[in-house]
Design a protein around this motif. Structure first.
Motif, mmCIF file in Angstrom:
data_model
loop_
_atom_site.group_PDB
_atom_site.id
_atom_site.type_symbol
_atom_site.label_atom_id
_atom_site.label_comp_id
_atom_site.label_asym_id
_atom_site.label_seq_id
_atom_site.Cartn_x
_atom_site.Cartn_y
_atom_site.Cartn_z
ATOM 1 N N MET A 163 42.834 37.961 47.066
ATOM 2 C CA MET A 163 43.063 38.415 45.697
ATOM 3 C C MET A 163 41.910 37.948 44.814
ATOM 4 O O MET A 163 41.590 36.760 44.767
ATOM 5 C CB MET A 163 44.386 37.862 45.156
ATOM 6 C CG MET A 163 44.682 38.328 43.732
ATOM 7 S SD MET A 163 46.244 37.705 43.046
ATOM 8 C CE MET A 163 45.776 36.031 42.605
ATOM 9 N N ASN A 164 41.296 38.881 44.111
ATOM 10 C CA ASN A 164 40.191 38.525 43.219
ATOM 11 C C ASN A 164 40.393 39.040 41.789
ATOM 12 O O ASN A 164 39.490 38.956 40.964
ATOM 13 C CB ASN A 164 38.857 39.010 43.778
ATOM 14 C CG ASN A 164 38.871 40.471 44.184
ATOM 15 O OD1 ASN A 164 39.768 41.225 43.788
ATOM 16 N ND2 ASN A 164 37.883 40.886 44.970
ATOM 17 N N ARG A 165 41.566 39.597 41.529
ATOM 18 C CA ARG A 165 41.935 39.961 40.152
ATOM 19 C C ARG A 165 43.429 39.772 39.976
ATOM 20 O O ARG A 165 44.215 40.218 40.811
ATOM 21 C CB ARG A 165 41.545 41.408 39.829
ATOM 22 C CG ARG A 165 41.884 41.811 38.382
ATOM 23 C CD ARG A 165 41.393 43.212 38.047
ATOM 24 N NE ARG A 165 39.959 43.295 37.966
ATOM 25 C CZ ARG A 165 39.232 42.960 36.898
ATOM 26 N NH1 ARG A 165 39.835 42.500 35.810
ATOM 27 N NH2 ARG A 165 37.927 43.082 36.911
ATOM 28 N N ALA A 166 43.810 39.099 38.915
ATOM 29 C CA ALA A 166 45.218 38.887 38.602
ATOM 30 C C ALA A 166 45.564 39.639 37.328
ATOM 31 O O ALA A 166 44.736 39.786 36.423
ATOM 32 C CB ALA A 166 45.511 37.398 38.422
ATOM 33 N N SER A 167 46.790 40.129 37.272
ATOM 34 C CA SER A 167 47.253 40.873 36.104
ATOM 35 C C SER A 167 48.499 40.190 35.551
ATOM 36 O O SER A 167 49.492 40.028 36.260
ATOM 37 C CB SER A 167 47.569 42.321 36.487
ATOM 38 O OG SER A 167 47.947 43.069 35.348
ATOM 39 N N ILE A 202 39.856 32.618 41.140
ATOM 40 C CA ILE A 202 40.112 34.014 40.749
ATOM 41 C C ILE A 202 39.716 34.165 39.284
ATOM 42 O O ILE A 202 40.466 33.771 38.382
ATOM 43 C CB ILE A 202 41.589 34.374 40.984
ATOM 44 C CG1 ILE A 202 41.937 34.164 42.461
ATOM 45 C CG2 ILE A 202 41.862 35.818 40.570
ATOM 46 C CD1 ILE A 202 43.408 33.965 42.718
ATOM 47 N N GLU A 203 38.550 34.699 39.062
ATOM 48 C CA GLU A 203 37.998 34.731 37.712
ATOM 49 C C GLU A 203 38.398 35.968 36.918
ATOM 50 O O GLU A 203 38.436 35.945 35.693
ATOM 51 C CB GLU A 203 36.472 34.631 37.772
ATOM 52 C CG GLU A 203 35.951 33.302 38.324
ATOM 53 C CD GLU A 203 36.305 32.132 37.431
ATOM 54 O OE1 GLU A 203 36.485 32.325 36.212
ATOM 55 O OE2 GLU A 203 36.440 31.010 37.964
ATOM 56 N N SER A 204 38.678 37.073 37.602
ATOM 57 C CA SER A 204 38.969 38.326 36.900
ATOM 58 C C SER A 204 40.439 38.379 36.508
ATOM 59 O O SER A 204 41.320 38.260 37.367
ATOM 60 C CB SER A 204 38.620 39.525 37.790
ATOM 61 O OG SER A 204 37.242 39.534 38.079
ATOM 62 N N LEU A 205 40.682 38.575 35.227
ATOM 63 C CA LEU A 205 42.049 38.520 34.711
ATOM 64 C C LEU A 205 42.338 39.697 33.791
ATOM 65 O O LEU A 205 41.601 39.965 32.846
ATOM 66 C CB LEU A 205 42.258 37.205 33.938
ATOM 67 C CG LEU A 205 43.640 37.010 33.322
ATOM 68 C CD1 LEU A 205 44.682 36.720 34.403
ATOM 69 C CD2 LEU A 205 43.625 35.875 32.299
ATOM 70 N N ASN A 206 43.424 40.403 34.096
ATOM 71 C CA ASN A 206 43.949 41.458 33.215
ATOM 72 C C ASN A 206 45.142 40.904 32.460
ATOM 73 O O ASN A 206 45.876 40.053 32.972
ATOM 74 C CB ASN A 206 44.453 42.655 34.014
ATOM 75 C CG ASN A 206 43.383 43.335 34.825
ATOM 76 O OD1 ASN A 206 42.235 42.908 34.856
ATOM 77 N ND2 ASN A 206 43.762 44.400 35.498
ATOM 78 N N ALA A 207 45.380 41.431 31.276
ATOM 79 C CA ALA A 207 46.584 41.073 30.527
ATOM 80 C C ALA A 207 47.123 42.311 29.823
ATOM 81 O O ALA A 207 46.348 43.155 29.352
ATOM 82 C CB ALA A 207 46.295 39.973 29.512
ATOM 83 N N ARG A 235 40.017 41.876 30.705
ATOM 84 C CA ARG A 235 40.414 43.178 30.164
ATOM 85 C C ARG A 235 41.853 43.105 29.688
ATOM 86 O O ARG A 235 42.658 42.338 30.209
ATOM 87 C CB ARG A 235 40.220 44.298 31.187
ATOM 88 C CG ARG A 235 41.085 44.220 32.412
ATOM 89 C CD ARG A 235 40.866 45.381 33.376
ATOM 90 N NE ARG A 235 39.547 45.382 34.006
ATOM 91 C CZ ARG A 235 39.285 46.008 35.155
ATOM 92 N NH1 ARG A 235 40.240 46.697 35.782
ATOM 93 N NH2 ARG A 235 38.080 45.966 35.690
ATOM 94 N N VAL A 236 42.155 43.917 28.700
ATOM 95 C CA VAL A 236 43.490 43.924 28.088
ATOM 96 C C VAL A 236 43.970 45.357 27.951
ATOM 97 O O VAL A 236 43.210 46.238 27.529
ATOM 98 C CB VAL A 236 43.477 43.255 26.694
ATOM 99 C CG1 VAL A 236 44.864 43.315 26.062
ATOM 100 C CG2 VAL A 236 42.996 41.810 26.780
ATOM 101 N N ALA A 237 45.225 45.582 28.315
ATOM 102 C CA ALA A 237 45.877 46.857 28.055
ATOM 103 C C ALA A 237 46.786 46.673 26.851
ATOM 104 O O ALA A 237 47.690 45.821 26.872
ATOM 105 C CB ALA A 237 46.687 47.301 29.263
ATOM 106 N N LEU A 238 46.525 47.404 25.797
ATOM 107 C CA LEU A 238 47.327 47.342 24.576
ATOM 108 C C LEU A 238 48.232 48.568 24.553
ATOM 109 O O LEU A 238 47.912 49.599 23.970
ATOM 110 C CB LEU A 238 46.403 47.311 23.348
ATOM 111 C CG LEU A 238 47.051 47.343 21.968
ATOM 112 C CD1 LEU A 238 47.946 46.129 21.746
ATOM 113 C CD2 LEU A 238 45.981 47.423 20.877
#
Length: 451
Positions: A163-167, A202-207, A235-238
């Motif tokens: 895993m290299n991106r967490a959301s 894990i540096e890549s983070l979505n929120a 990155r952010v999903a609004l």
């Protein structure tokens, strides 16, 4: 300058418009497409191609009242373990149809709550996926993580599996709003889980954060966004909260009289948007924001931004295969969707066939209109040269189509020989403009609000 009065007159505040993560949208899928088409479309993937894989885990320890996703609550591991067995059998079935040498460019675990799986289940599932479809170079493996439903053991397994991106779902940090929507998740819990994720490399983070929730005000959303920014997501999903209790009965728990008006929703979005832009996030499409070095921002600059069922993406794979109950797959030939009920899905897999319940095979102008809508949603415009080159339509016919659509929007859209453009101040109308190209009458789709 576009005024609120113009936006209201054009239907922004009362229209029910799809988010166009596919075209046609899922309500227009038909049961004429079944497991046979799904299997044959998998077999048609070129040898050595790169594909995307989405794995749906439809279980939650608790059911958040605002959520309209296909999920079911469980306090027991038994149904989760049984579902895991089905996923493994589905992967076995996929392997029998998948051409040689296919590699994985994107793997996403969604739900529901994928982190509800035990560490052992996660390890088994990730290992089997890697056997069936090995990762391509530079592949991305992302997982939706509930900060209330994850621990060190699970994070260790996911990190070891690649895993290299967490959301992370945030929704809102205000305690009263959290209680109102059935999602209690403190800033401190979220902060500590994000720190643990990064401690595993894990540096890549979505929120994800929502606007349009009950009791939300400009002051409250400002505080929530500022707290989120302190955690530095890539990155952010609004997303706009869609109140659809006729589809998701649990939303009936929310106080509808405390929901902001459509005009207030627009203000909430504008307030949050300003904060992200002030913090040097690039605006991606209609509802995403990303740091300049994130893949979405790079794809936007390069003109390669795409849109799929997870929202905006930089994934260029032509095939996305959905696994698990209710999952949707996308192929060059069209779409397929698995049976939504876990029991029906499991029965089909046990019988040695895919559970495809419905779908759509492209016909007529579908592919052209799908690309026009995607370009509108991603780039706020369509280039005439691209559509003429790829879809065999004349420039004159396409320009006439653009002018016909522009005439529906009080002259707010720009049409030239180069194509159609939505100017910045008219971009709140983007989904309405996309709907104008929808040949399946998107006005009848009632699964989301316009803003």
């Amino acid at each position: 300058m576009v005024t609120k009065t113009q936006l209201e007159r054009l239907g922004l505040f009362d229209a029910k418009v799809p988010r166009y993560t596919s075209y046609p949208t899922a309500p227009h899928f038909s049961d004429a497409i079944g497991s046979g088409e799904h299997a044959s479309w998998i077999e048609a993937i070129p040898e050595g191609a790169e594909i995307s894989l989405y794995i749906h885990v439809p279980f939650c320890r608790r059911l958040c009242w605002f959520c309209a996703c296909r999920t079911q609550g469980t306090q027991s591991e038994e149904p989760v373990r049984a579902y895991m067995d089905t996923l493994l059998a589905e992967l076995d079935l996929l392997q029998t149809h998948l051409p040689a040498g296919v590699r994985l460019s994107r793997l996403h675990w969604g739900g529901g709550t994928p982190t509800l799986l035990s560490p052992g289940m996660m390890e088994t599932l990730a290992g089997r996926v890697a056997e069936v479809v090995p990762f391509a170079e530079g592949a991305e493996f992302s997982v939706e993580i509930d900060p209330n439903e994850v621990d060190e053991a699970r994070l260790s397994v996911l990190a070891a599996a690649g895993m290299n991106r967490a959301s992370i779902g945030v929704q809102d940090f205000d305690p009263m709003i959290q209680e109102c929507i059935g999602r209690e998740q403190s800033y401190e819990v979220t902060r500590d889980v994000i720190a643990a994720i990064r401690a595993h490399g894990i540096e890549s983070l979505n929120a994800d954060i929502l606007f349009g929730l009950p009791h939300q005000t400009n002051e409250k959303i400002t505080e929530s966004v500022q707290k989120l920014l302190s955690l530095s997501p890539d990155r952010v999903a609004l997303y706009g909260y869609a109140h659809v209790p006729w589809m998701a009965r649990r939303q009936g728990m929310l106080p509808s009289d405390a929901l902001p008006t459509p005009a207030e929703r627009l203000e909430l979005f504008a307030t949050a948007r300003k904060l992200f832009l002030w913090d040097n996030y690039a605006e991606i499409g209609i509802d995403h924001f990303a740091l300049p070095d994130d893949g979405l921002a790079k794809a936007q600059k390069a003109g390669t931004l795409k849109r799929n069922f997870q929202g905006y993406t930089d994934d260029q794979a032509e095939a996305l295969i959905g696994m698990g109950a209710s999952s949707i797959s996308r192929f060059p030939q069209g779409y397929t969707q698995n049976a939504p009920a876990t029991g029906v899905h499991t029965k089909a897999i046990r019988e040695g066939r895919f559970s495809t319940a419905k779908g759509h095979a492209y016909r007529g102008e579908d592919k052209m209109r799908a690309r026009i809508i995607e370009a509108i949603m991603c780039d706020f415009g369509v280039r005439t040269a691209e559509i003429v080159r790829d879809y065999g339509i004349s420039a004159a016919t396409l320009t006439a189509m653009f002018r016909e659509v522009a005439a529906q929007f009080d002259g707010l859209l720009r049409v030239t020989e180069d194509g159609l453009t939505i100017p910045a101040d008219a971009q709140p109308l983007t989904r309405l403009v996309a709907r104008a190209f929808d040949d399946y009458d998107g006005a009848k789709a009632r699964h989301s609000s316009a803003i």
